[in-house]
Enzyme design. Structure first.
Site, PDB file in Angstrom:
ATOM      1  N   MET A  81       0.830  -1.207   0.000  1.00 42.05           N
ATOM      2  CA  MET A  81       0.000   0.000   0.000  1.00 42.05           C
ATOM      3  C   MET A  81       0.870   1.265   0.000  1.00 42.05           C
ATOM      4  SD  MET A  81      -2.789  -1.491   2.752  1.00 42.05           S
ATOM      5  CE  MET A  81      -3.908  -0.102   2.752  1.00 42.05           C
ATOM      6  N   HIS A  82       0.228   2.395  -0.267  1.00 44.47           N
ATOM      7  CA  HIS A  82       0.787   3.751  -0.172  1.00 44.47           C
ATOM      8  C   HIS A  82       1.645   4.176  -1.365  1.00 44.47           C
ATOM      9  CE1 HIS A  82      -0.445   3.603   4.014  1.00 44.47           C
ATOM     10  NE2 HIS A  82       0.353   2.571   4.240  1.00 44.47           N
ATOM     11  N   ASP A 241      -2.651  -4.913   0.735  1.00 43.54           N
ATOM     12  CA  ASP A 241      -2.173  -6.150   1.352  1.00 43.54           C
ATOM     13  C   ASP A 241      -2.779  -6.410   2.724  1.00 43.54           C
ATOM     14  OD1 ASP A 241      -0.760  -4.127   2.628  1.00 43.54           O
ATOM     15  OD2 ASP A 241       1.215  -4.909   2.127  1.00 43.54           O
TER      16      ASP A 241
END
Length: 500
Positions: A81-82, A241
């Site tokens: 992520m991110h 995730d």
């Protein structure tokens, strides 16, 4: 019997799983890829490395399973992520991807906090800001590489880039979009206020009005040819995730709480409403079911810190043997403490300048003592995250039968499970699932293809738990309670020095 492909795009490697409708994994493949560090605090990855890993692992999984490509019924994705992938007008990456662990955007994160304040952050996104979040990386690029920024036509999260390569279509969904800090998690849509406050063109961002189980087109002819699969094979959106790992563990609604021992570490608690921490120490993100959210405390250095110490300092890759030696050391390590903040820390401090520290070393300390101190230090950091969640959601609001369920690579250690049980003062359970995120992605594919009517039906049929649990030892809990106070004081005493 049909098989489903679950793709787990991790920080350091990609895993492809072929999963039967009963949850059994009949074939898998894994490839690592580099995380380059072109300057101190930077982290970059080549998206082409992700695609190369996918090609190789799909072929390996098909070979191991003895399955033909046309037998794959649908594909799902789970992803780190991110992160930030910048596409030009031709759909190609303009630069290396910037993953979540990149620290270059500390100034931009500080600017966001200073300009709009905690109250607006909570109202507009329900989340704290941290380096490596997509908005911070975008602002850094705009300020430091303006020529590059002017060429950007689409900004994607890592797993959404892989799905773009599979289907030729761009898009995302709330479980991943919420990690950009440009998303209103309560409303499950892009935050108009954040985009306006920082002059970010909404046209750069993909449509996010989708579900992880929704089909997002089929495999293109070119992708199918490279992967050895059938053109038109349905591809679902998948998710970030953490929610995909929760799906793979059957954690969909308020009740059980997940502890993940991966590269980073997480405490994950589903909620039936968005829960915002006014102090912005924890995250409030969108879960895979459409009317569910979750509160998550995230530490940056879990197995990342353990693996660094075992590999780089002790010079061993036999982690199981090191855990066996560490198990002979008494809880508390005779006063030795380890702060695991090698790459800064997120929950509860949001301090990219935090550093790792050994405190209390003596001539009597050996490799085993230091190894246990590292594992205990990581566990103390996870306890800090849990304490934040307990403060937000008091125990009386938790279901009486809620369980702490540990997963991730570190969960295979009996020592680590016992330390967590002792430190948290609660029994620790584990699922029998061993590839939770990839299995969660495959479960989304099953629901999208109609194999199951819902995520809850699929998890009920698929997810299994190990017999028994690890229970806390009261005298160890007392030791850790006393040591945790010192652990917190140790960070407070060094905070000013970290910044210097």
């Amino acid at each position: 019997m049909a098989v489903y492909l679950g793709i787990d795009l991790g920080t350091t490697g990609l895993k492809s799983l072929l999963v039967r409708p009963d949850g059994s994994i009949c074939g898998s493949g894994y490839r690592e890829y580099p995380l380059s560090v072109p300057a101190p605090g930077y982290a970059e990855q080549d998206p082409e490395d992700w695609w190369r890993a996918l090609r190789e692992t799909v072929g390996e999984a098909l070979s191991k399973a003895g399955v033909r490509g046309e037998e794959v019924a649908a594909i799902g994705l789970s992803g780190q992520m991110h992160g930030t992938v910048l596409l030009g007008g031709d759909g190609r990456p303009l630069a290396p991807a910037i993953p979540w662990c990149d620290q270059r955007s500390a100034a931009q994160a500080a600017e966001i906090r200073a300009r709009i304040g905690a109250e607006n952050l909570a109202r507009w996104t329900q989340n704290p800001v941290g380096t490596g979040f997509q908005i911070c990386s975008l602002l850094w690029i705009r300020e430091n590489q303006p020529d590059l920024y002017r060429k950007v036509r689409r900004v994607l999260l890592p797993k959404d880039y892989v799905r773009f390569r599979l289907t030729g279509q761009t898009g995302t969904e709330p479980t991943d979009a919420c990690s950009t800090l440009m998303f209103d998690c309560a409303q499950r849509d892009w935050s108009r206020q954040m985009l306006e406050a920082f002059d970010i063109d909404r046209a750069l961002l993909p449509d996010a009005n989708h579900l992880p189980t929704e089909i997002h087109g089929g495999l293109t002819e070119a992708a199918a040819r490279e992967l050895g699969l059938k053109p038109g094979t349905p591809v679902v959106f998948g998710g970030g995730d953490q929610p995909m790992q929760a799906v793979g563990n059957g954690i969909l609604a308020p009740g059980d709480i997940a502890i993940t021992l991966g590269t980073g570490g997480q405490i994950f608690m589903p909620t039936d409403r968005p829960v915002c921490d006014p102090a912005l120490r924890v995250h409030s993100f969108c879960h895979a079911p459409s009317e569910m959210w979750y509160v998550m405390g995230a530490i940056l250095n879990c197995c990342l810190a353990q693996n660094w110490f075992f590999d780089k300092v002790l010079g061993t890759r036999d982690f199981a043997a090191m855990h066996c030696r560490a198990a002979d050391v008494a809880p508390g390590c005779g006063g030795l403490l380890f702060l695991p903040y090698l790459t800064g820390e997120r929950t509860p401090y949001l301090n990219p300048q935090a550093k790792g520290v050994f405190f209390g070393l003596t001539l009597g300390d050996d490799e085993a003592t230091l190894a246990r101190a590292v594992i205990e230090g990581i566990s103390h950091a996870l306890l800090d995250a849990m304490l934040c969640i307990r403060e937000l959601i008091p125990a009386e609001a938790w279901p009486s039968d809620s369980r702490l369920i540990v997963s991730g690579g570190g969960a295979r250690s009996g020592l680590w499970r016992q330390i967590l049980a002792d430190m948290f003062g609660q029994p620790i359970y584990a699922t029998a699932m061993r590839e939770e995120a990839g299995t969660g992605a495959a479960i989304c594919a099953m629901v999208g293809a109609g194999e199951y009517a819902s995520l809850s039906e699929a998890c009920e049929a698929i997810v299994r738990y190990e017999d028994g649990c690890v229970t806390p030892i009261p005298e160890n809990t007392a030791v850790y309670h006393e040591r945790h106070a010192v652990f917190q004081e140790l960070y407070a005493a060094n905070r000013g020095l970290f910044n210097r």
